[in-house]
Scaffold this motif. Sequence first.
Motif, short mmCIF file in Angstrom:
data_model
loop_
_atom_site.label_atom_id
_atom_site.label_comp_id
_atom_site.label_asym_id
_atom_site.label_seq_id
_atom_site.Cartn_x
_atom_site.Cartn_y
_atom_site.Cartn_z
N MET A 1 -33.59 76.02 8.22
CA MET A 1 -34.39 77.00 8.54
C MET A 1 -35.72 76.50 9.13
O MET A 1 -36.64 77.37 9.58
CB MET A 1 -34.79 77.97 7.25
CG MET A 1 -33.59 78.59 6.80
SD MET A 1 -32.84 79.78 7.81
CE MET A 1 -33.97 81.06 8.02
N ILE A 2 -36.19 75.19 8.70
CA ILE A 2 -37.59 74.86 9.48
C ILE A 2 -37.35 73.65 10.65
O ILE A 2 -37.87 73.80 11.51
CB ILE A 2 -38.21 73.99 8.19
CG1 ILE A 2 -38.43 75.32 7.26
CG2 ILE A 2 -39.41 73.66 8.74
CD1 ILE A 2 -39.19 76.44 7.50
N ALA A 3 -36.41 72.62 10.17
CA ALA A 3 -36.45 71.43 11.21
C ALA A 3 -35.46 71.88 12.31
O ALA A 3 -35.71 71.50 13.34
CB ALA A 3 -36.05 70.34 10.22
N ASP A 4 -34.17 72.08 11.86
CA ASP A 4 -33.39 72.16 12.82
C ASP A 4 -33.07 73.37 13.79
O ASP A 4 -33.19 73.15 14.98
CB ASP A 4 -31.77 72.16 12.19
CG ASP A 4 -30.83 72.05 13.14
OD1 ASP A 4 -30.55 71.27 14.05
OD2 ASP A 4 -29.60 72.85 12.85
N TRP A 5 -33.40 74.66 13.17
CA TRP A 5 -33.18 75.83 13.94
C TRP A 5 -34.31 76.95 13.30
O TRP A 5 -33.92 77.96 12.75
CB TRP A 5 -31.85 76.45 13.78
CG TRP A 5 -31.32 77.67 14.80
CD1 TRP A 5 -31.74 78.81 14.60
CD2 TRP A 5 -30.86 77.13 16.06
NE1 TRP A 5 -31.20 79.39 15.95
CE2 TRP A 5 -30.49 78.45 16.79
CE3 TRP A 5 -30.20 76.05 16.71
CZ2 TRP A 5 -30.20 78.74 17.88
CZ3 TRP A 5 -29.80 76.25 18.03
CH2 TRP A 5 -29.61 77.68 18.54
#
Length: 174
Positions: free
Chosen positions: A76-80
């Motif tokens: 939810m924060i780094a990837d997408w």
Amino acid sequence: MSNKVLYVFYNDDDILMDAVKKTRAAHHHIEEVYTPFPVHGLDKALGLAPTRLAICAFLYGLVGLSVATSMMYYIMIADWPQDIGGKPSFSYYQNMPAFVPVMFEMTVFFAAHLMVITFYMRSKLWPFKQAENPDVRTTDDHFLMEVPVHGDEASLVSFFEGTGAVEVKVIEKH
């Protein structure tokens, strides 16, 4: 070396509890007790150490919480990162209230499933394992105490008959 054991049968759980206490007081070793249902206080009467499975459950819960936290941070924060309901995903702590149910469920999931696996491994209950029940009556209405024979066999048999046993068998165990 003799591999003889006594199979001492009882038909009441209260008589079994008294017999276990008398047997331990007479310093005879009880190898195993088979019961058709759980008998409250039998573990203490047998002198068994408390289980450490609760510690494992706590550690497994921590593993589940760690997996959930790292999974949600990555997804939810780094990837997408997405703007869902007007909540921008700039940092993990700003979205923490939305992640609490997932963290709780993953903690319970990991603790429960890993505890089942730990229980089976600790109890040596592998798939396709043969049952170790010495007598079929212990699944219905009888209680069985297994005691190894050391010394005079006749005196042990008379001792256990005096504890209220309904039957005492001497078995050669392999």
